[in-house]
Design a protein around this motif. Structure first.
Motif, PDB file in Angstrom:
ATOM      1  N   PHE A 182      -2.984  -1.358  -8.942  1.00 48.49           N
ATOM      2  CA  PHE A 182      -2.525   0.112  -8.651  1.00 48.49           C
ATOM      3  C   PHE A 182      -0.997   0.548  -8.308  1.00 48.49           C
ATOM      4  O   PHE A 182      -0.578   1.638  -9.663  1.00 48.49           O
ATOM      5  CB  PHE A 182      -3.240   0.324  -7.413  1.00 48.49           C
ATOM      6  CG  PHE A 182      -2.750   2.154  -7.656  1.00 48.49           C
ATOM      7  CD1 PHE A 182      -3.955   2.961  -8.017  1.00 48.49           C
ATOM      8  CD2 PHE A 182      -2.521   2.722  -6.518  1.00 48.49           C
ATOM      9  CE1 PHE A 182      -4.659   4.261  -7.476  1.00 48.49           C
ATOM     10  CE2 PHE A 182      -2.237   4.089  -6.152  1.00 48.49           C
ATOM     11  CZ  PHE A 182      -3.744   4.932  -6.376  1.00 48.49           C
ATOM     12  N   ALA A 183      -0.243  -0.216  -7.843  1.00 51.95           N
ATOM     13  CA  ALA A 183       0.772  -0.192  -7.249  1.00 51.95           C
ATOM     14  C   ALA A 183       1.774  -0.474  -8.371  1.00 51.95           C
ATOM     15  O   ALA A 183       3.063   0.001  -8.895  1.00 51.95           O
ATOM     16  CB  ALA A 183       1.537  -1.248  -6.074  1.00 51.95           C
ATOM     17  N   ARG A 184       2.004  -1.211  -9.253  1.00 55.33           N
ATOM     18  CA  ARG A 184       2.066  -1.440 -10.306  1.00 55.33           C
ATOM     19  C   ARG A 184       2.446  -0.490 -11.379  1.00 55.33           C
ATOM     20  O   ARG A 184       3.196  -0.016 -11.799  1.00 55.33           O
ATOM     21  CB  ARG A 184       1.637  -3.204 -10.545  1.00 55.33           C
ATOM     22  CG  ARG A 184       2.443  -4.073  -9.352  1.00 55.33           C
ATOM     23  CD  ARG A 184       2.515  -5.375 -10.021  1.00 55.33           C
ATOM     24  NE  ARG A 184       2.873  -6.295 -11.096  1.00 55.33           N
ATOM     25  CZ  ARG A 184       3.480  -6.738 -12.195  1.00 55.33           C
ATOM     26  NH1 ARG A 184       4.621  -6.512 -11.199  1.00 55.33           N
ATOM     27  NH2 ARG A 184       3.474  -7.025 -13.251  1.00 55.33           N
ATOM     28  N   ARG A 228      -5.312   4.597   4.977  1.00 60.32           N
ATOM     29  CA  ARG A 228      -6.147   3.225   5.313  1.00 60.32           C
ATOM     30  C   ARG A 228      -6.434   1.982   4.371  1.00 60.32           C
ATOM     31  O   ARG A 228      -7.514   1.031   4.716  1.00 60.32           O
ATOM     32  CB  ARG A 228      -7.180   2.848   6.344  1.00 60.32           C
ATOM     33  CG  ARG A 228      -6.565   4.207   7.241  1.00 60.32           C
ATOM     34  CD  ARG A 228      -7.729   4.317   8.499  1.00 60.32           C
ATOM     35  NE  ARG A 228      -7.628   5.417   9.659  1.00 60.32           N
ATOM     36  CZ  ARG A 228      -7.968   6.466   9.130  1.00 60.32           C
ATOM     37  NH1 ARG A 228      -8.202   7.149   8.020  1.00 60.32           N
ATOM     38  NH2 ARG A 228      -7.532   7.539  10.126  1.00 60.32           N
ATOM     39  N   GLY A 229      -6.148   2.213   3.038  1.00 59.33           N
ATOM     40  CA  GLY A 229      -6.171   1.555   1.557  1.00 59.33           C
ATOM     41  C   GLY A 229      -7.182   1.735   1.474  1.00 59.33           C
ATOM     42  O   GLY A 229      -7.719   0.379   0.682  1.00 59.33           O
ATOM     43  N   ARG A 242       1.404   4.111  -2.879  1.00 59.26           N
ATOM     44  CA  ARG A 242      -0.208   5.449  -2.580  1.00 59.26           C
ATOM     45  C   ARG A 242       2.320   6.423  -2.962  1.00 59.26           C
ATOM     46  O   ARG A 242       1.625   7.289  -3.300  1.00 59.26           O
ATOM     47  CB  ARG A 242       0.145   5.762  -0.787  1.00 59.26           C
ATOM     48  CG  ARG A 242      -1.448   4.622  -0.775  1.00 59.26           C
ATOM     49  CD  ARG A 242      -1.379   4.832   1.066  1.00 59.26           C
ATOM     50  NE  ARG A 242      -0.433   6.346   1.539  1.00 59.26           N
ATOM     51  CZ  ARG A 242      -2.063   7.813   1.210  1.00 59.26           C
ATOM     52  NH1 ARG A 242      -2.420   7.954   0.870  1.00 59.26           N
ATOM     53  NH2 ARG A 242      -1.759   8.108   2.487  1.00 59.26           N
ATOM     54  N   THR A 268      -5.167  -3.047  -4.845  1.00 58.30           N
ATOM     55  CA  THR A 268      -3.844  -2.019  -4.628  1.00 58.30           C
ATOM     56  C   THR A 268      -2.609  -2.985  -5.142  1.00 58.30           C
ATOM     57  O   THR A 268      -1.910  -2.022  -5.494  1.00 58.30           O
ATOM     58  CB  THR A 268      -3.452  -2.214  -3.216  1.00 58.30           C
ATOM     59  OG1 THR A 268      -5.060  -2.364  -2.572  1.00 58.30           O
ATOM     60  CG2 THR A 268      -2.927  -1.619  -2.326  1.00 58.30           C
ATOM     61  N   ARG A 269      -2.082  -3.426  -5.311  1.00 57.38           N
ATOM     62  CA  ARG A 269      -0.698  -4.182  -6.236  1.00 57.38           C
ATOM     63  C   ARG A 269      -1.280  -3.613  -7.682  1.00 57.38           C
ATOM     64  O   ARG A 269       0.026  -3.492  -7.701  1.00 57.38           O
ATOM     65  CB  ARG A 269      -1.168  -5.581  -5.709  1.00 57.38           C
ATOM     66  CG  ARG A 269       0.406  -6.471  -7.083  1.00 57.38           C
ATOM     67  CD  ARG A 269       0.186  -7.879  -6.860  1.00 57.38           C
ATOM     68  NE  ARG A 269      -0.642  -8.438  -5.741  1.00 57.38           N
ATOM     69  CZ  ARG A 269      -0.765  -9.945  -5.426  1.00 57.38           C
ATOM     70  NH1 ARG A 269      -1.280 -10.386  -6.763  1.00 57.38           N
ATOM     71  NH2 ARG A 269      -0.934 -10.539  -4.497  1.00 57.38           N
ATOM     72  N   LEU A 316      -6.255   5.758  -3.344  1.00 58.13           N
ATOM     73  CA  LEU A 316      -5.514   5.482  -2.567  1.00 58.13           C
ATOM     74  C   LEU A 316      -5.264   5.806  -1.324  1.00 58.13           C
ATOM     75  O   LEU A 316      -4.883   7.050  -1.288  1.00 58.13           O
ATOM     76  CB  LEU A 316      -4.508   4.639  -3.117  1.00 58.13           C
ATOM     77  CG  LEU A 316      -4.181   3.571  -1.664  1.00 58.13           C
ATOM     78  CD1 LEU A 316      -4.865   1.884  -1.670  1.00 58.13           C
ATOM     79  CD2 LEU A 316      -2.723   2.796  -2.846  1.00 58.13           C
ATOM     80  N   GLY A 317      -6.168   5.831  -0.292  1.00 59.28           N
ATOM     81  CA  GLY A 317      -6.511   6.675   1.040  1.00 59.28           C
ATOM     82  C   GLY A 317      -5.670   6.409   2.142  1.00 59.28           C
ATOM     83  O   GLY A 317      -5.083   4.708   1.794  1.00 59.28           O
ATOM     84  N   ALA A 358      -3.511   9.151  -2.481  1.00 62.31           N
ATOM     85  CA  ALA A 358      -3.304   9.645  -4.059  1.00 62.31           C
ATOM     86  C   ALA A 358      -3.972   8.513  -5.013  1.00 62.31           C
ATOM     87  O   ALA A 358      -4.567   7.970  -5.343  1.00 62.31           O
ATOM     88  CB  ALA A 358      -2.090   8.222  -3.692  1.00 62.31           C
ATOM     89  N   ALA A 359      -3.478   9.542  -5.955  1.00 66.16           N
ATOM     90  CA  ALA A 359      -4.541   9.358  -7.287  1.00 66.16           C
ATOM     91  C   ALA A 359      -3.551   9.356  -8.581  1.00 66.16           C
ATOM     92  O   ALA A 359      -2.703   9.386  -9.076  1.00 66.16           O
ATOM     93  CB  ALA A 359      -5.255  10.845  -7.416  1.00 66.16           C
ATOM     94  N   SER A 390      -6.612  -7.040  -1.937  1.00 61.25           N
ATOM     95  CA  SER A 390      -5.064  -6.906  -2.041  1.00 61.25           C
ATOM     96  C   SER A 390      -4.829  -6.889  -3.640  1.00 61.25           C
ATOM     97  O   SER A 390      -3.536  -6.390  -3.821  1.00 61.25           O
ATOM     98  CB  SER A 390      -3.770  -8.205  -1.317  1.00 61.25           C
ATOM     99  OG  SER A 390      -4.838  -8.264  -0.170  1.00 61.25           O
ATOM    100  N   ALA A 393       1.360   1.917 -10.891  1.00 63.19           N
ATOM    101  CA  ALA A 393       1.880   3.676 -10.862  1.00 63.19           C
ATOM    102  C   ALA A 393       3.309   3.702 -11.101  1.00 63.19           C
ATOM    103  O   ALA A 393       3.648   4.421 -11.947  1.00 63.19           O
ATOM    104  CB  ALA A 393       1.722   4.184  -9.737  1.00 63.19           C
ATOM    105  N   ARG A 450       0.462  -1.378  -0.227  1.00 67.95           N
ATOM    106  CA  ARG A 450       0.350  -0.179  -0.111  1.00 67.95           C
ATOM    107  C   ARG A 450       0.428   1.089   0.158  1.00 67.95           C
ATOM    108  O   ARG A 450       0.494   1.949  -0.954  1.00 67.95           O
ATOM    109  CB  ARG A 450      -0.538   0.316   1.191  1.00 67.95           C
ATOM    110  CG  ARG A 450      -1.597   1.347   1.311  1.00 67.95           C
ATOM    111  CD  ARG A 450      -2.718   1.376   2.617  1.00 67.95           C
ATOM    112  NE  ARG A 450      -3.169   0.319   2.956  1.00 67.95           N
ATOM    113  CZ  ARG A 450      -3.528  -0.016   3.890  1.00 67.95           C
ATOM    114  NH1 ARG A 450      -3.229   0.274   5.333  1.00 67.95           N
ATOM    115  NH2 ARG A 450      -3.857  -1.019   4.372  1.00 67.95           N
TER     116      ARG A 450
END
Lengths: 154, 154
Positions: free
Chosen positions: B136-138, B55-56, A138, B133-134, B52-53, B34-35, B130, B140, A134
């Motif tokens: 989104f992370a990749r 607290r997830g 972010r 979020t994963r 993504l806030g 985070a956007a 999960s 970004a 996470r």
């Protein structure tokens, strides 16, 4: 003859370790890992490269341009708090035999890299993995927004 | 008198919906979210803003510049597959009463935004969260690498 490519010109502006990091990130992209350079997993720590794999794998890679650069790093064992695997990335002139055997080894230059020795895996617990992923998400999105819209003040 | 600021000049290059998205992302940053703009959660779908806030929390925001723009969107109900909350973002001239009441509402322009009606929450299951979020992370991190090192070919 001088190389006037954008890459060659840009290399004058960055440090040897950052050049290795760029090559590492290119190779990680080939392996379908998404990487962030100069990542700060917690206040006071910075890792050269943090990468997130297609199955959620978390890798940390520290880039060392010289023996002295390696000797000055007393923190690397803590990096396993944020990753499943830990690698060193060095260039062909680096004395690789001084690196601990139970770590991964990547041979790199500014243009690419190759994994010479896979790092052993010590899998993060699930909750830890979620928190690290996470934060990675972010931080990556905020950096990106900083590029797209510098006025956002992130 | 013309406005020659970088922001004013850049607005000639982007669409009305993108301008709203920029204002939305600025406000989300103030809320510590985070956007990512123009995010593709799966093939064939694109959301205007995915956030993504701390607290997830996962939010999707669709930016609508006109009634016609809203009427042409038949997909928005599917967006709750990737988010805990769903918002519309519109400007002050938009007829907000045509928007479904059980969705969030954000009033935006190119410079900022404000949440007028909080969206109801339908929390994603843990495994789904999960995975989203994963991704989104990749995504970004890959976009960021594309900016830093265009030669990586991501």
């Amino acid at each position: 003859m001088q190389d006037h490519s954008p890459l060659a010109r840009s290399t004058h502006l960055i440090q040897p370790g950052q050049l290795l990091a760029r090559g590492v990130c290119r190779h990680l992209a080939e392996l379908n890992f998404a990487a962030l350079e100069e990542y700060v997993p917690e206040r006071g720590r910075r890792v050269d490269v943090m990468a997130l794999g297609p199955r959620g794998e978390l890798w940390v890679i520290e880039c060392k341009s010289s023996r002295a650069d390696f000797m000055a790093d007393s923190k690397w064992q803590g990096y396993l708090d944020w990753a499943d695997r830990f690698f060193w990335a060095v260039d062909a002139d680096f004395p690789a035999d001084i690196l601990p055997e139970d770590t991964g080894l990547i041979l790199a230059d500014g243009y690419g890299a190759e994994i010479v020795r896979m790092a052993p895996e010590t899998r993060l617990p699930g909750a830890r993995r979620s928190a690290v992923t996470r934060k990675f998400a972010r931080d990556a999105a905020r950096r990106l927004l900083g590029w797209r819209d510098p006025q956002v003040g992130v």
